[in-house]
Design a protein around this motif. Structure first.
Motif, PDB file in Angstrom:
ATOM      1  N   ARG A   3       1.752  21.200 -81.611  1.00 40.71           N
ATOM      2  CA  ARG A   3       1.787  21.473 -83.050  1.00 40.71           C
ATOM      3  C   ARG A   3       0.619  20.808 -83.766  1.00 40.71           C
ATOM      4  O   ARG A   3       0.307  19.657 -83.522  1.00 40.71           O
ATOM      5  N   ALA A  53       9.738  21.529 -93.227  1.00 41.76           N
ATOM      6  CA  ALA A  53      10.648  20.473 -92.775  1.00 41.76           C
ATOM      7  C   ALA A  53      11.374  20.971 -91.535  1.00 41.76           C
ATOM      8  O   ALA A  53      12.548  21.302 -91.576  1.00 41.76           O
ATOM      9  N   LEU A  54      10.652  21.087 -90.421  1.00 37.83           N
ATOM     10  CA  LEU A  54      11.240  21.618 -89.190  1.00 37.83           C
ATOM     11  C   LEU A  54      10.790  20.778 -88.009  1.00 37.83           C
ATOM     12  O   LEU A  54       9.636  20.326 -87.977  1.00 37.83           O
ATOM     13  N   PRO A  55      11.679  20.594 -87.020  1.00 38.02           N
ATOM     14  CA  PRO A  55      11.274  19.867 -85.809  1.00 38.02           C
ATOM     15  C   PRO A  55      10.373  20.736 -84.942  1.00 38.02           C
ATOM     16  O   PRO A  55      10.456  21.965 -84.974  1.00 38.02           O
ATOM     17  N   THR A  56       9.503  20.095 -84.152  1.00 37.20           N
ATOM     18  CA  THR A  56       8.604  20.817 -83.251  1.00 37.20           C
ATOM     19  C   THR A  56       9.409  21.388 -82.087  1.00 37.20           C
ATOM     20  O   THR A  56      10.129  20.651 -81.420  1.00 37.20           O
ATOM     21  N   ARG A 114      10.687  29.112 -90.650  1.00 33.15           N
ATOM     22  CA  ARG A 114      11.687  29.245 -89.570  1.00 33.15           C
ATOM     23  C   ARG A 114      11.381  30.375 -88.610  1.00 33.15           C
ATOM     24  O   ARG A 114      11.561  30.226 -87.398  1.00 33.15           O
ATOM     25  N   ASP A 120      -0.484  20.189 -87.710  1.00 35.14           N
ATOM     26  CA  ASP A 120      -0.041  20.311 -89.102  1.00 35.14           C
ATOM     27  C   ASP A 120      -1.220  20.434 -90.049  1.00 35.14           C
ATOM     28  O   ASP A 120      -2.192  19.693 -89.935  1.00 35.14           O
TER      29      ASP A 120
END
Ligand code: CTP
Ligand code: CA
Length: 221
Positions: free
Chosen positions: A72, A63-66, A39, A74
């Motif tokens: 981004r 588990a986070l939105p871009t 976060r 991964d």
């Protein structure tokens, strides 16, 4: 006289951010991880994009939105993260927030089966992505590391700043309940000393750091 970017803006700058944990496989179905939620790093990527930077965010499994306006990439393992960081260069600044696994395991090719004796894991050291970047000919002009510490926060962070050859360390006091939480207590450690920031929401830490980065990149070109 043309469009020179406004003071405090990062327009035209490329900034690399790493965030999240890494996963180090033990076998095809198991891995070693850590408690990083990603976060704080995602908030920093978002804040930098908000003030105009082109941001590449190399993210471990989270588990986070871009965040809006962020590119981004991964990755899973520390070695993948090291490769993605090298691919993303050059950058004007890098903010390495990821909680990179210090060790990886010699992973078994097949699922390990239960037997008479529990298995022993063999560890090997992972590359230090930040220290490698600090020594690289493609070192970003401003290099910022994070240090999660549970005690002697400023002392450990100050030593880490010198040892790794980075400009700033954001020292994160993780003795309380910070992982996955909304707020952070940090010290900004630079060549001239350390500043204690009040306990702030992670978004506010990110916004303040983005402003400081804009000041630093704006003042020495
Ligand atoms: N870091 C990195 N690659 C690693 C380990 C750490 O890039 N293999 C970066 C982190 O992203 C962070 C900084 O180095 O910006 C400090 O990480 P930290 O784990 O606090 O430092 P270590 O040197 O691994 O020390 P420690 O023994 O306290 O874990
Ligand atoms: Ca470490």
């Amino acid at each position: 006289l043309g469009a020179s970017p406004a003071a405090g803006s990062l327009t035209g700058k490329h900034i690399l951010v790493t965030a999240g944990p890494t996963h180090e496989p033990i076998d095809p179905v198991r891995y070693i991880a850590n408690r990083s939620s990603g976060r704080q790093g995602f908030a920093i990527a978002a804040a930098l994009a908000r003030v105009g930077a082109r941001v590449t965010l190399v993210a471990g499994p989270v588990a986070l939105p871009t965040p809006a306006g962020v590119d981004r990439v991964d990755v899973d393992t520390a070695q993948d993260m090291a490769n993605a960081v090298a691919t993303a260069l050059p950058a004007d600044a890098a903010v390495m927030v990821a909680a990179v696994a210090d060790w990886r395991v010699e992973a078994a090719p097949q699922k390990m089966k239960r037997g008479d004796v529990p298995p022993t894991l063999q560890f090997a050291e992972n590359p230090d992505i930040l220290a490698t970047l600090a020594r690289s000919p493609r070192r970003p002009r401003l290099l910022v590391g994070f240090a999660a510490e549970t005690e002697q926060v400023v002392e450990h962070a100050t030593a880490k700043r010198t040892r790794k050859g980075v400009d700033w360390i954001v020292a994160n006091d993780v003795s309380g309940d910070v992982f996955g939480g909304d707020a952070n207590t940090v010290h900004l450690v630079t060549a001239t000393g350390s500043e204690a920031w009040e306990r702030l929401p992670k978004d506010a830490v990110a916004a303040r750091l983005a402003d400081r980065i804009a000041d630093a990149l704006g003042s020495d070109q």
